[in-house]
Design a protein around this motif. Structure first.
Motif, PDB file in Angstrom:
ATOM      1  N   ARG A  56     -14.913  27.124 -47.727  1.00  0.00           N
ATOM      2  CA  ARG A  56     -14.734  28.316 -46.897  1.00  0.00           C
ATOM      3  C   ARG A  56     -15.030  29.593 -47.669  1.00  0.00           C
ATOM      4  O   ARG A  56     -15.651  30.512 -47.141  1.00  0.00           O
ATOM      5  N   GLU A  57     -14.571  29.668 -48.914  1.00  0.00           N
ATOM      6  CA  GLU A  57     -14.705  30.892 -49.693  1.00  0.00           C
ATOM      7  C   GLU A  57     -16.077  31.046 -50.347  1.00  0.00           C
ATOM      8  O   GLU A  57     -16.586  32.155 -50.460  1.00  0.00           O
ATOM      9  N   GLU A  58     -16.672  29.945 -50.795  1.00  0.00           N
ATOM     10  CA  GLU A  58     -17.915  30.020 -51.569  1.00  0.00           C
ATOM     11  C   GLU A  58     -19.133  29.531 -50.806  1.00  0.00           C
ATOM     12  O   GLU A  58     -20.258  29.684 -51.289  1.00  0.00           O
ATOM     13  N   SER A  59     -18.928  28.891 -49.664  1.00  0.00           N
ATOM     14  CA  SER A  59     -20.022  28.389 -48.824  1.00  0.00           C
ATOM     15  C   SER A  59     -20.974  27.489 -49.616  1.00  0.00           C
ATOM     16  O   SER A  59     -22.185  27.616 -49.546  1.00  0.00           O
ATOM     17  N   VAL A  60     -20.390  26.556 -50.395  1.00  0.00           N
ATOM     18  CA  VAL A  60     -21.160  25.608 -51.195  1.00  0.00           C
ATOM     19  C   VAL A  60     -20.996  24.198 -50.620  1.00  0.00           C
ATOM     20  O   VAL A  60     -20.156  23.967 -49.760  1.00  0.00           O
ATOM     21  N   GLN A  61     -21.811  23.275 -51.108  1.00  0.00           N
ATOM     22  CA  GLN A  61     -21.699  21.874 -50.730  1.00  0.00           C
ATOM     23  C   GLN A  61     -21.460  21.050 -51.984  1.00  0.00           C
ATOM     24  O   GLN A  61     -21.980  21.375 -53.050  1.00  0.00           O
ATOM     25  N   PHE A  62     -20.707  19.964 -51.859  1.00  0.00           N
ATOM     26  CA  PHE A  62     -20.504  19.046 -52.971  1.00  0.00           C
ATOM     27  C   PHE A  62     -19.902  17.756 -52.431  1.00  0.00           C
ATOM     28  O   PHE A  62     -19.488  17.690 -51.280  1.00  0.00           O
ATOM     29  N   TYR A  63     -19.878  16.752 -53.291  1.00  0.00           N
ATOM     30  CA  TYR A  63     -19.170  15.528 -52.945  1.00  0.00           C
ATOM     31  C   TYR A  63     -18.138  15.253 -54.023  1.00  0.00           C
ATOM     32  O   TYR A  63     -18.218  15.774 -55.141  1.00  0.00           O
TER      33      TYR A  63
END
Length: 170
Positions: A56-63
């Motif tokens: 929500r805060e950084e608008s990044v993707q990860f697993y």
């Protein structure tokens, strides 16, 4: 829905509802080969709740794998491991002072929806408007008016937007 349609829907939801943070897309997988190559593994360990906030805060993707989940009870609920017996029987919550009655603590834990232990190998997180994957779950976090709008929209469009996919299809 394909990924482009999901991203477009995410952008439209943010715009129409005036959200300050994006809805969070989550994909559960029992097969690590389903993780898109464009998505990196999270670089530090944190709880599932912290991972959601990071999106929500950084608008990044990860697993993340089970070992990246600091909250082991949260990882268990998400199907990544067995639930700690002390948590499952309510003793942990009772002993920490969250409940005045062991029975109520146990009843509360039993009411939490849980995936089959060890059925999920990885959880993929991303903002709905930018996700490189088709989510199993979409988390909407907003004020009461936002959530009421989402609930009403889901009632009206239940057949055209499948928000509640069967988690066993991962």
């Amino acid at each position: 829905m394909n990924i482009n349609e999901i991203n477009k829907t995410g952008r439209k939801i943010i715009e129409v509802m005036g959200l300050t943070t994006p809805p969070v897309a989550i994909m559960l997988t029992s097969n690590i080969y389903r993780i898109p190559e464009s998505i990196d593994k999270i670089d530090n360990n944190m709880s599932h709740c912290q991972m959601v906030n990071k999106i929500r805060e950084e608008s990044v993707q990860f697993y993340a794998f089970e070992e990246n989940q600091q909250c082991k009870n949260g990882a268990a609920v998400m199907g990544m491991r067995e639930l700690n017996p002390e948590f499952a029987n309510g003793n942990e919550l009772y002993n920490e002072g969250h409940y005045k009655d062991r029975y109520l603590a146990k009843e509360t834990i039993q009411q939490i929806p849980k995936l089959e232990p060890n059925s999920v190998k990885a959880i993929i997180y991303g903002p709905l408007n930018k996700a490189d994957f088709i989510p199993d779950i979409v988390l909407f976090i907003g004020n009461p008016e936002n959530i009421m709008q989402i609930s009403r929209g889901m009632e009206q469009e239940a057949n055209s937007f499948n928000c509640w996919r069967n988690a066993s299809n991962y």
